[in-house]
Design an enzyme around this catalytic site. Structure first.
Site, PDB file in Angstrom:
ATOM      1  N   ALA A 190       0.796  -1.222   0.000  1.00 33.88           N
ATOM      2  CA  ALA A 190       0.000   0.000   0.000  1.00 33.88           C
ATOM      3  C   ALA A 190       0.835   1.282   0.000  1.00 33.88           C
ATOM      4  O   ALA A 190       0.279   2.375  -0.108  1.00 33.88           O
ATOM      5  CB  ALA A 190      -0.931   0.010   1.217  1.00 33.88           C
ATOM      6  N   LYS A 191       2.159   1.170   0.106  1.00 32.25           N
ATOM      7  CA  LYS A 191       3.012   2.365   0.125  1.00 32.25           C
ATOM      8  C   LYS A 191       3.050   3.021  -1.258  1.00 32.25           C
ATOM      9  O   LYS A 191       2.767   2.378  -2.279  1.00 32.25           O
ATOM     10  CB  LYS A 191       4.431   1.988   0.544  1.00 32.25           C
ATOM     11  CG  LYS A 191       4.546   1.298   1.896  1.00 32.25           C
ATOM     12  CD  LYS A 191       4.080   2.171   3.037  1.00 32.25           C
ATOM     13  CE  LYS A 191       4.310   1.456   4.377  1.00 32.25           C
ATOM     14  NZ  LYS A 191       3.766   2.226   5.518  1.00 32.25           N
TER      15      LYS A 191
END
Length: 380
Positions: A190-191
């Site tokens: 999700a970064k």
């Protein structure tokens, strides 16, 4: 509607991803294959540092610099309380003690005033020796490194930049990941720069320290893997993940521009009805998250959910009140901002592929809810 739309990104580079993955599988060099070195070199050039040392995850990327620096029992490491647990967790794992510091109300990054007070407190008590600061570039905005570096130089403290959420961000012409003596990041999916599993990296301009980090990440090896000069970890970035990250790094700048546009649209559309995050002066956020604050946060979150709009609370509780960390030191005078923000903050969908139509629906839904509530309060 997706909170983070990895599917849209995957479709954009599907063919390149498939070719990169197939190449690794066909060649069979799954551990420390050539893609790992290639990715390290590309990322070092992008961030503007001499060395990138890839590792297994973002937590190891924070822990390894502590181990390589000899930080341990009797040492104090100053960390913000409003952040993910890994920032303090690694200090405890190294057998040192995290000292919790308050945050700034606008950037959510470590408060310089609180940091100064915490250092003075630890020095006056005399039980622990101040050794390091781990500032967090929360939600993608760089901490105040000019002030932090001045303090670190004065107090002879190591600065470990926690850039887990900020790769792609910058401040005053310097990329996040290039601050401090060493920086750490995560490639959690999700970064802003994420892989398809776990992964992390460390950044430094110090040749000797870079070599030490590589040793500690590979079982503390010396000349060979069977020559152990430190007690280390097994912490390596898989070749498959490196191949994926090479393709994602190639589009990161374009995605940063798209994230900035999404953030500006939110700020312009919501800034007069809620406290809305804005881009930092003289830099850019990586916009890992987009945060707003409002008094009726829980009501707004429930309303958004009913309308099919996802939102997330980062973070529900500050670290200094959590069971695992509540007995560690905290700055004298308390952490009022860290205590208050979890009751008002809400993060909205943020990714480079968020359509203007979807974003306008989010904005109008929030505006209508806040306006309706304000009208009710005025009528009472």
């Amino acid at each position: 509607m997706q909170f983070i739309d990895l599917g849209a990104q995957r479709e954009r580079i599907r063919d390149r991803l498939k070719a990169a993955i197939d190449k690794v599988v066909d060649e069979g060099r799954y551990i420390l294959g050539p893609e790992v070195t290639e990715f390290e070199n590309q990322l070092a050039k992008y961030v503007g540092v001499k060395h990138v040392i890839a590792c297994a995850n973002g937590t190891d990327a924070l822990l390894l610099p502590l181990l390589a620096s000899g930080i341990g029992p009797g040492d104090a490491v100053f960390v913000p309380s409003f952040t993910f647990a890994a920032t303090a967790e690694v200090v405890a794992l190294a057998k040192a003690e995290p000292v919790f510091v308050d945050i700034e109300p606008d950037t959510y990054n470590i408060s310089i005033e609180s940091l100064e007070a915490a250092i003075a407190m630890i020095k006056a008590e005399g039980r622990l020796k101040p050794k390091a600061i781990i500032p967090v570039d929360l939600f993608g905005i760089a901490a105040d490194y000019a002030a932090i570096d001045a303090i670190a130089k004065r107090e002879n403290l190591l600065v470990i930049e926690d850039a887990a959420q900020s790769i792609g961000g910058s401040q005053d012409g310097k990329m996040c990941g290039a601050y401090g003596h060493v920086a750490a990041t995560s490639f959690y999916p999700a970064k802003p720069l994420g892989c398809y599993g776990d992964g992390g990296a460390m950044f430094t301009n110090d040749d000797e320290f870079a070599a030490k980090l590589r040793s500690f990440a590979f079982h503390g090896k010396g000349e060979t893997q069977y020559d152990n000069i430190h007690v280390g970890l097994n912490s390596r970035l898989d070749t498959l993940q490196a191949a994926i990250l090479i393709e994602k790094l190639a589009i990161l700048e374009d995605e940063m521009e798209a994230r900035a546009a999404v953030a500006k649209r939110y700020a312009d559309g919501l800034g007069d009805v809620v406290k809305a995050s804005r881009a930092p002066s003289g830099g850019r956020s990586a916009w890992a998250q987009y945060a707003i604050e409002t008094v009726d946060r829980d009501g707004l979150k429930a309303h958004l959910q009913a309308e099919g709009i996802p939102s997330v609370i980062y973070y529900v509780k500050p670290l200094h009140v959590q069971v695992a960390y509540r007995d560690y030191p905290r700055v004298t005078g308390g952490l009022p901002v860290s205590d208050a923000v979890p009751g008002t903050i809400l993060c909205l969908p943020m990714h480079p592929y968020l359509s203007e139509a979807d974003q306008d629906r989010i904005i109008s839904t929030i505006r209508n809810y806040v306006g309706s509530n304000s009208a009710k309060i005025a009528a009472e």
